[in-house]
Design an enzyme around this catalytic site. Structure first.
Site, short mmCIF file in Angstrom:
data_model
loop_
_atom_site.label_atom_id
_atom_site.label_comp_id
_atom_site.label_asym_id
_atom_site.label_seq_id
_atom_site.Cartn_x
_atom_site.Cartn_y
_atom_site.Cartn_z
N TRP B 183 1.32 -1.31 -0.21
CA TRP B 183 -0.12 0.13 0.01
C TRP B 183 1.18 0.91 0.19
O TRP B 183 2.13 1.39 0.47
CB TRP B 183 -0.95 -0.01 1.16
N ASP B 264 -0.79 -5.92 9.73
CA ASP B 264 -1.55 -5.08 9.05
C ASP B 264 -2.87 -5.61 8.72
O ASP B 264 -2.89 -6.49 8.09
CB ASP B 264 -1.23 -4.21 8.20
N LYS B 300 -13.19 -1.43 5.88
CA LYS B 300 -14.21 -1.85 5.18
C LYS B 300 -14.71 -2.57 5.75
O LYS B 300 -16.28 -2.86 5.39
CB LYS B 300 -12.75 -2.37 4.46
#
Lengths: 432, 454
Positions: B183, B264, B300
């Protein structure tokens, strides 16, 4: 119990150490923690007070520590304008990411409060501004910004100041200097020493100023003094960064509370401002604020804003939505905004009333000391002049909690406890 | 009235009253002749006539990911498609607020006893406990033994940043290894946190899968004790995850070299549809009794994007150490934003603590994951139907919100210009932004660039 824990831990570690088939022998390299050398951190001097208060079982306990408003029953308050805004927002279908710079609408409305509804700077788009995590977040982003783009600079911080200011600029790795501010003898402003420090600082120094209701002393410069400070800043080309956490809370009138900022703007300074809605809208836990930097022109403002966003992105990507929506809902609706202004004035007036009552109570008790400063100081806090030892006595003997610098949060004073408080203060100071 | 009489850089002979008179006179002058005033009294670099101290700044480039949506919003085309940011969309292309979130919000509003004071620095305590249980498992030995400290942070970004700053201050190794690719915000977060960022091989462009050999070699060559960032599931941007067997090998290698795992976890429940399955790699590491960090995001999987809800957990060897670690985490957080926001965390707590709401959430989560898996199948089929050259099986092999298409920047650019399809220039598409209606359009565009010499 500890022994059982140790045995369990040792057993667990031994199990984990058993080699698992595979190339690398499995298990752990060492039995000890990587964090063994981590020292227990000291408690935050401000927030630690409330922790101690909550742990106290005494029915007489009084919390005049942290600066969160209480009504006259000692209860926290959710403003009516906020409840109404919540009601209107309920069922909202929008929970997407805000842009990195936050809610443009909220920022716009917020700038009007600080710079003025008809500010030419807003019209000319000369202000680089982003939504931040309340005042703390605004100060931190500015400190990071200062570090990145004026890397040789230092920050001048008043003595005393909100303790977290030191932490913020330290973590941003901006060296700190101090300037005189509070005058212990008069419990007022040490204006001449302040002006000397401003004069003696190298040209182009960065200064942190409390726009109104100085935390922790409640001591503000007069309008005339602000004008002089501004003139001296001009002569020295200093950069003024205003922390405005109490707009509306000081005098009850937001326009009046922004006077220092308006003076600097009139005088042509390119200032920076941190604004917070924690106290004046009671939105503490929502973490809503705004950082703005006045630039030479619109193009520069675009650049500065983009760079501020670059600092926000690796910290939290984009700011929280809910609080910003509450602020926008309130400020863009004339009725709600007017309700808010009324409610802010009620809070400010109650505090001003408590100052008067506390001072009169102490005088009635025949205190040998002067308590004039209680009513001269302004905003949420009163710098009582109590010594750390006296504060400790207040806590241990009377279950009264405040920070050891003698700062009393007037928001925690009520008609119900002001007598008890005055008596306790009198008791620990009467032999001074 | 010369400059020197009223300039404050003059000698110390001016008394406070002199200065006050000076100020007064200056104001009188200013009222009648402001131009003169500025040229006489203001120094060249101050406000009125002078410039800003930030005049040397240049405009920063758009964020590569968030900038995609900015460009998309500017596009007037009716067929435009936003496959940039990883935010879930329904089949109708609309954002989704989960039913359980609506219910939780309503509950919060109806509770008039609720107040919105400052949370503690560590955030909403109940939320912290529930979050730790969610990711580590309710029966996790680390939780039972009180060895986990959890702090509420601003979504995944904030959790990574706070964890990174903690490591930079207290951990003996200041190097963190991140996957190649990863990312886009990861390197910035850890650099600003004060760590040195290195990479380890991860994605294999030739197979569009995992370069496991390269991964093992690079981690094997890392300085012992280094920090390693691991994507718990649904790797962003590639969608390529190690198998459980590969995770086990990674675990053994890392523990043998004392490498510190920093997970993560931004997609728990979103990848496979199962919260427990998606947390398995983390739980494998915790089960061996070792230490690790975990950054959790609810952006999310609970659709709480804008409310910035997340948590950082640090699993320690003992509860004593966990206590000390927590106290130091507070010192990182306080000068950053004092305390985290209350709203989003309150919603999560309501949902996680209520058995019915929790179950309802797992169903809504599975529905989102299933829709994405269905989009993968549809896109794969659409390309097969068109006879698009190349092997596109990675579309159904990869997992989570993103597909790493393998398209190059030139191809991506072409798709944006000609087909108004927006994605990051590394060829990453958000499957969540697709619908049955728009799959054909995307398939056409991919077919076009696969058959042209773009």
């Amino acid at each position: 119990m500890a022994m059982a824990m140790m045995i369990r831990n040792a057993a667990a570690s031994r199990r984990a150490m058993t080699p698992i088939s595979g190339d690398f022998g499995g298990g752990l390299r060492s039995m000890s923690s990587w964090w063994k050398s981590v020292e227990p951190a000291p408690k935050d001097p401000i927030l630690g007070v409330t922790e101690a208060f909550l742990a106290d079982p005494s029915p007489d306990k009084v919390n005049v520590g942290v600066g969160a408003y209480r009504d006259d029953n000692g209860k926290p308050v959710v403003l009516d304008c906020v409840r109404e805004a919540e009601r209107r927002l309920a069922g909202s279908t929008f929970m997407e990411y805000l842009p990195m710079g936050g809610s443009a609408k909220m920022v716009d409305l917020t700038l009007k409060l600080a710079y003025g509804d008809d500010s030419e700077f807003i019209k000319d788009k000369r202000i680089a501004a982003i939504q931040t995590l309340s005042g703390t977040g605004a100060c931190r982003l500015f400190a990071d910004f200062q570090k990145r783009f004026c890397p040789g600079s230092q920050i001048y911080i008043p003595v005393p100041t909100w303790s977290n200011h030191h932490n913020i600029w330290r973590d941003a790795e901006v060296p700190q200097k101090t300037y005189h501010y509070y005058h212990p003898e008069t419990k007022g402003l040490d204006f001449s020493a302040l002006m000397d420090d401003v004069k003696n600082a190298p040209d182009g120094s960065f200064f942190l100023l409390h726009a109104c209701a100085h935390n922790p002393t409640g001591v503000d410069p007069t309008e005339e003094q602000w004008r002089e400070i501004s003139q001296l800043f001009k002569a020295k080309s200093h950069f003024a960064f205003f922390d405005m956490a109490y707009q509306g809370f000081a005098s009850g009138d937001p326009a009046r509370d922004a006077k220092s900022i308006r003076i600097f703007l009139e005088d042509g300074h390119h200032i920076g401002i941190s604004q917070s809605y924690a106290k004046n809208m009671g939105l503490y836990g929502q973490r809503v604020g705004c950082l703005s930097v006045l630039c030479e022109d619109a193009k520069q403002a675009v650049s500065v804003k983009s760079q501020l966003q670059q600092l926000a992105r690796p910290m939290y990507s984009n700011p929280p939505l809910h609080g910003a929506q509450l602020v926008s809902t309130i400020l863009e609706d004339p009725e709600l905004k007017s309700l808010w202004l009324k409610e802010v004035k009620v809070m400010a007036d109650r505090i001003i009333g408590m100052r008067t009552t506390l001072r009169e109570s102490l005088e009635k008790l025949g205190s040998p000391l002067s308590w004039e400063h209680v009513t001269k100081q302004i905003g949420m806090f009163c710098y009582s002049g109590l010594t750390p030892e006296q504060v400790d006595r207040l806590t241990s003997e009377y279950h009264i909690y405040m920070t050891r610098n003698g700062r009393i949060s007037m928001a925690g004073v009520t008609t119900g406890n002001v007598g008890y408080l005055a008596n306790a203060i009198h008791e620990v100071t009467k032999s001074s | 009235m010369t400059n020197s009489e009223f300039s404050s850089s003059s000698s110390s002979s001016s008394s406070p009253s002199d200065r006050r008179i000076g100020a007064l006179l200056r104001h009188l002058t200013a009222a009648t002749d402001s131009d003169n005033l500025s040229s006489v009294y203001a120094s060249p670099t101050s406000g009125v006539s002078g410039g800003s101290v930030f005049a040397h700044l240049v405009q920063a480039p758009e964020d590569p990911i968030l900038g995609v949506t900015v460009a998309y919003n500017k596009d007037p085309s009716p067929v435009k498609l936003n496959l940039g940011v990883g935010a879930y969309r329904t089949e109708e292309g609309k954002p989704l607020v989960l039913n359980v979130v609506r219910k939780a919000e309503q509950q919060l509003i109806n509770d008039r006893t609720r107040i919105k004071e400052y949370l503690p620095i560590v955030g909403l305590v109940e939320f912290n406990k529930l979050s730790a249980k969610l990711i580590l498992g309710a029966d996790s030995p680390a939780i039972r033994e009180n060895r986990v400290t959890t702090v509420e942070c601003l979504s995944g970004t904030g959790s990574l940043r706070v964890g990174g700053e903690f490591l930079a201050k207290h951990y003996h190794q200041k190097t963190i290894y991140i996957t190649q690719p990863t990312w886009g915000n990861h390197p910035k977060i850890f650099t600003l946190a004060g760590l040195t960022v290195k990479t380890y091989r991860y994605y294999d462009p030739s197979t569009r899968g995992l370069n496991f050999q390269g991964l093992i070699e690079d981690l094997g060559a890392a300085t012992p004790g280094s920090i390693v960032l691991l994507h718990a599931c649904a790797h962003n941007p590639t969608g390529v995850d190690p198998t459980i067997q590969q995770w086990e090998q990674i675990r053994q290698l890392m523990r043998s070299k004392g490498l510190m795992p920093f997970f993560d976890s931004a997609y728990q429940g979103f990848a496979s549809g199962s919260l427990d399955a998606d947390a398995k790699p983390i739980r494998m590491f915790v089960a061996d009794g070792g230490e690790c960090l975990v950054a959790q995001s609810y952006a999310k999987n609970m659709g709480l994007y804008g409310e910035r809800v997340g948590a950082l957990s640090i699993v320690c060897k003992s509860s004593d150490v966990a206590g000390k670690v927590e106290s130091q985490l507070k010192l990182v957080i306080r000068p950053m934003y004092s305390s985290p926001p209350i709203h989003g965390a309150s919603i999560v707590a309501v949902i996680l603590r209520d058995r019915n709401l929790f179950n309802e959430w797992t169903l809504e989560l599975k529905a989102m994951a299933d829709r994405i898996i269905s989009m993968r199948k549809q896109l794969f089929e659409a390309l097969r139907a068109r006879g698009t050259p190349g092997d596109w099986s990675h579309i159904i092999k990869q997992i989570g919100m993103f597909t790493f298409t393998g398209l190059n920047p030139a191809q991506v650019s072409y798709m944006t210009k000609e087909y108004h399809i927006y994605m990051t220039s590394d060829g990453r598409i958000s499957m969540a932004g697709l619908s049955s209606k728009t799959v054909p359009h995307l398939a056409d565009a991919i077919h076009a660039v696969a058959t042209k010499a773009v």
